[in-house]
Structure formats: structure tokens, C-alpha cells
Motif scaffolding. Structure first.
Motif, PDB file in Angstrom:
ATOM      1  N   ALA A   6       0.861  -1.186   0.000  1.00  0.00           N
ATOM      2  CA  ALA A   6       0.000   0.000   0.000  1.00  0.00           C
ATOM      3  C   ALA A   6       0.891   1.228   0.000  1.00  0.00           C
ATOM      4  O   ALA A   6       1.912   1.263   0.691  1.00  0.00           O
ATOM      5  CB  ALA A   6      -0.900  -0.001   1.232  1.00  0.00           C
ATOM      6  N   GLN A  19      -6.851   1.263   1.696  1.00  0.00           N
ATOM      7  CA  GLN A  19      -5.987   0.277   1.029  1.00  0.00           C
ATOM      8  C   GLN A  19      -5.681  -0.894   1.964  1.00  0.00           C
ATOM      9  O   GLN A  19      -5.762  -2.062   1.552  1.00  0.00           O
ATOM     10  CB  GLN A  19      -4.669   0.921   0.593  1.00  0.00           C
ATOM     11  CG  GLN A  19      -4.801   1.904  -0.545  1.00  0.00           C
ATOM     12  CD  GLN A  19      -3.446   2.448  -0.943  1.00  0.00           C
ATOM     13  OE1 GLN A  19      -2.551   1.676  -1.309  1.00  0.00           O
ATOM     14  NE2 GLN A  19      -3.282   3.757  -0.880  1.00  0.00           N
ATOM     15  N   THR A  22      -8.711  -3.166   2.347  1.00  0.00           N
ATOM     16  CA  THR A  22      -8.933  -3.959   1.130  1.00  0.00           C
ATOM     17  C   THR A  22      -7.916  -5.089   1.027  1.00  0.00           C
ATOM     18  O   THR A  22      -8.269  -6.221   0.674  1.00  0.00           O
ATOM     19  CB  THR A  22      -8.862  -3.054  -0.117  1.00  0.00           C
ATOM     20  OG1 THR A  22      -9.812  -2.007   0.008  1.00  0.00           O
ATOM     21  CG2 THR A  22      -9.139  -3.831  -1.383  1.00  0.00           C
ATOM     22  N   ASP A  33       3.721  -0.965   3.744  1.00  0.00           N
ATOM     23  CA  ASP A  33       3.099   0.307   3.376  1.00  0.00           C
ATOM     24  C   ASP A  33       4.107   1.428   3.524  1.00  0.00           C
ATOM     25  O   ASP A  33       5.032   1.350   4.323  1.00  0.00           O
ATOM     26  CB  ASP A  33       1.852   0.586   4.212  1.00  0.00           C
ATOM     27  CG  ASP A  33       2.136   0.744   5.676  1.00  0.00           C
ATOM     28  OD1 ASP A  33       2.530   1.852   6.091  1.00  0.00           O
ATOM     29  OD2 ASP A  33       1.969  -0.243   6.422  1.00  0.00           O
ATOM     30  N   VAL A  61      -1.844  -5.495  -4.824  1.00  0.00           N
ATOM     31  CA  VAL A  61      -2.021  -4.047  -4.638  1.00  0.00           C
ATOM     32  C   VAL A  61      -3.487  -3.707  -4.850  1.00  0.00           C
ATOM     33  O   VAL A  61      -4.218  -4.426  -5.532  1.00  0.00           O
ATOM     34  CB  VAL A  61      -1.145  -3.208  -5.594  1.00  0.00           C
ATOM     35  CG1 VAL A  61       0.329  -3.402  -5.302  1.00  0.00           C
ATOM     36  CG2 VAL A  61      -1.460  -3.490  -7.042  1.00  0.00           C
ATOM     37  N   TRP A  62      -3.905  -2.593  -4.277  1.00  0.00           N
ATOM     38  CA  TRP A  62      -5.279  -2.131  -4.428  1.00  0.00           C
ATOM     39  C   TRP A  62      -5.521  -1.660  -5.864  1.00  0.00           C
ATOM     40  O   TRP A  62      -6.513  -1.996  -6.483  1.00  0.00           O
ATOM     41  CB  TRP A  62      -5.523  -1.013  -3.422  1.00  0.00           C
ATOM     42  CG  TRP A  62      -6.833  -0.317  -3.551  1.00  0.00           C
ATOM     43  CD1 TRP A  62      -8.059  -0.875  -3.519  1.00  0.00           C
ATOM     44  CD2 TRP A  62      -7.045   1.081  -3.730  1.00  0.00           C
ATOM     45  NE1 TRP A  62      -9.040   0.082  -3.669  1.00  0.00           N
ATOM     46  CE2 TRP A  62      -8.427   1.304  -3.790  1.00  0.00           C
ATOM     47  CE3 TRP A  62      -6.189   2.174  -3.831  1.00  0.00           C
ATOM     48  CZ2 TRP A  62      -8.975   2.556  -3.971  1.00  0.00           C
ATOM     49  CZ3 TRP A  62      -6.740   3.430  -3.994  1.00  0.00           C
ATOM     50  CH2 TRP A  62      -8.117   3.607  -4.057  1.00  0.00           C
ATOM     51  N   LYS A  63      -4.560  -0.858  -6.412  1.00  0.00           N
ATOM     52  CA  LYS A  63      -4.628  -0.379  -7.792  1.00  0.00           C
ATOM     53  C   LYS A  63      -3.224  -0.367  -8.367  1.00  0.00           C
ATOM     54  O   LYS A  63      -2.247  -0.221  -7.637  1.00  0.00           O
ATOM     55  CB  LYS A  63      -5.162   1.065  -7.850  1.00  0.00           C
ATOM     56  CG  LYS A  63      -6.648   1.199  -7.635  1.00  0.00           C
ATOM     57  CD  LYS A  63      -7.085   2.651  -7.717  1.00  0.00           C
ATOM     58  CE  LYS A  63      -7.036   3.131  -9.147  1.00  0.00           C
ATOM     59  NZ  LYS A  63      -7.606   4.474  -9.315  1.00  0.00           N
ATOM     60  N   ARG A  66      -0.732   2.369  -7.412  1.00  0.00           N
ATOM     61  CA  ARG A  66      -0.090   2.313  -6.096  1.00  0.00           C
ATOM     62  C   ARG A  66       1.301   1.698  -6.213  1.00  0.00           C
ATOM     63  O   ARG A  66       2.180   1.983  -5.422  1.00  0.00           O
ATOM     64  CB  ARG A  66      -0.922   1.490  -5.090  1.00  0.00           C
ATOM     65  CG  ARG A  66      -2.293   2.039  -4.802  1.00  0.00           C
ATOM     66  CD  ARG A  66      -2.286   3.433  -4.200  1.00  0.00           C
ATOM     67  NE  ARG A  66      -2.211   4.466  -5.224  1.00  0.00           N
ATOM     68  CZ  ARG A  66      -1.799   5.720  -5.017  1.00  0.00           C
ATOM     69  NH1 ARG A  66      -1.402   6.108  -3.834  1.00  0.00           N
ATOM     70  NH2 ARG A  66      -1.752   6.588  -5.985  1.00  0.00           N
ATOM     71  N   SER A  90      -3.743  -7.156  -9.013  1.00  0.00           N
ATOM     72  CA  SER A  90      -4.263  -5.815  -8.756  1.00  0.00           C
ATOM     73  C   SER A  90      -5.763  -5.965  -8.564  1.00  0.00           C
ATOM     74  O   SER A  90      -6.471  -6.420  -9.469  1.00  0.00           O
ATOM     75  CB  SER A  90      -3.975  -4.868  -9.923  1.00  0.00           C
ATOM     76  OG  SER A  90      -4.647  -3.643  -9.720  1.00  0.00           O
ATOM     77  N   THR A  92      -8.335  -3.680  -8.057  1.00  0.00           N
ATOM     78  CA  THR A  92      -9.240  -2.792  -8.792  1.00  0.00           C
ATOM     79  C   THR A  92      -9.304  -3.132 -10.278  1.00  0.00           C
ATOM     80  O   THR A  92     -10.381  -3.169 -10.865  1.00  0.00           O
ATOM     81  CB  THR A  92      -8.825  -1.324  -8.598  1.00  0.00           C
ATOM     82  OG1 THR A  92      -8.785  -1.055  -7.202  1.00  0.00           O
ATOM     83  CG2 THR A  92      -9.776  -0.375  -9.270  1.00  0.00           C
TER      84      THR A  92
END
Length: 192
Positions: A6, A19, A22, A33, A61-63, A66, A90, A92
Motif C-alpha cells: 500500500a 488500502q 482492502t 506500506d 495491490v489495491w490499484k 499504487r 491488482s 481494482t
């Protein structure tokens, strides 16, 4: 092992909480992070994460943004993940390199990035060639005018100064003065 990453941008008043939540819901056993720009090469947490990846791990990863802000950096990072024998996901964008479709998607993204670099390189070379044909000077503007170069040569050849002295007078480096004198001597032209 599922490992999360994150990141928020430094000074952006963002919050890591969404983040982290999620990534936890995605089953990450460990999450790295940090607060750093995606364009910043010095991301110590990401560097440590990549160094610790083992075969069978999955980086989540969240997106995509990132992980990186540029496609070339993203592809380099994913190459390190692949070299470690790990996968990438990923959440998202629903990209998962542990599946055949996910690997195909990443190869397609890489092919488009390579094509884009080749097109940029081709346009740059065409622009440079057009400028050369038009007689335009390419590159940095010369530090010294021809008359200044001639004065440096006269000064050195007549023994009225050293390269260091001439460099100080014309606000250039001693190496520049030496190159000017060497070029003059190679040309075989007499000094005025």
C-alpha cells in the motif's frame, strides 16, 4: 503467501486505511506500506518487499498506480516479481498473473509499452534528421563564440596565460580550454 503493498503520495493528505482494509480482506498475511511518490525510485518498503519475495508468493495491490506511476517502471517491477517466481494481483483492475489470462494481459501491456517507446524513438530520430538537414545546431548551445575560442588559442599559444587562467577569464572549465586548444592544433590552422 499473499503479500500486500500500500502506498500514498507524500504530503497528499491521503489515508492508507482503505488500502490496508482492502488488502486485509483480500487475505494478505503481510502488508508493506509507505508514504512516497509513485515516481520516486527510493521506495524502501517496496524494495524490501521485492527482495523478500519467494516462489509461490503473490504481491497484491489495491490499484496499479499504487505500485508505479509509469508503465515502464511498472513493467520493471513486475519483471522482478516474475523473476522471484511470484505472482501479481491488482484488485481494482482485476489483473492476476497467477492465471493464464492475467499473464496474457501483462504481456499485452508490455508489448504496447515497447511499441510506444519505438514510435517515440522513431519520431525523435526523424525530427533530429530534419533539423540537421535544415542546418540547425543540435544539442546544447556552445559556451564559447568563435572569437572567444580564437582569443583562448592566441593567449595559450603566445604564452600569455595558462589553461587555468584562460578558463577563469572566460568562465569555462580548464578541460574546455584544453579541448579548444587541442582542436585548434589538430586543425593545423595557424593562430592569428
Amino acid at each position: 503467501m499473499l503479500i500486500g503493498y500500500a502506498r500514498i503520495s507524500r504530503g497528499d493528505h491521503q489515508d492508507l486505511a482503505a488500502q490496508l482494509r482492502t488488502l486485509s480482506e483480500a487475505g494478505c498475511e503481510k502488508v508493506y506500506d509507505e508514504e512516497a511518490s509513485g515516481a520516486d525510485a527510493a521506495r524502501p518498503q517496496l524494495k524490501e518487499l521485492l527482495a523478500r519475495l519467494e516462489p509461490g508468493d503473490v504481491l497484491i495491490v489495491w490499484k496499479l498506480d499504487r505500485l508505479s506511476r509509469s508503465l515502464s517502471d511498472l513493467l520493471l517491477t513486475l519483471a522482478k516479481v516474475e523473476a522471484a517466481g511470484a505472482g501479481f494481483r491488482s484488485i481494482t483492475e482485476a489483473i492476476d498473473t497467477t492465471t493464464a489470462a492475467g499473464r496474457l494481459m501483462m504481456h499485452m501491456i508490455g508489448a504496447f509499452a515497447e511499441f510506444e517507446r519505438a514510435m517515440i524513438r522513431e519520431r525523435t530520430m526523424q525530427g533530429l534528421e530534419t533539423a540537421r538537414r535544415a542546418g540547425r545546431h543540435l544539442g546544447r548551445k556552445p559556451k564559447l563564440k568563435p572569437s572567444q575560442k580564437a582569443e583562448i588559442v592566441r593567449m595559450i599559444e603566445d604564452g600569455r596565460g595558462t589553461p587555468a587562467h584562460a578558463a577563469g577569464l572566460f568562465n569555462v572549465s580548464k578541460a574546455t580550454v584544453k579541448r579548444v586548444v587541442a582542436a585548434h592544433r589538430l586543425s593545423g590552422a595557424p593562430h592569428e
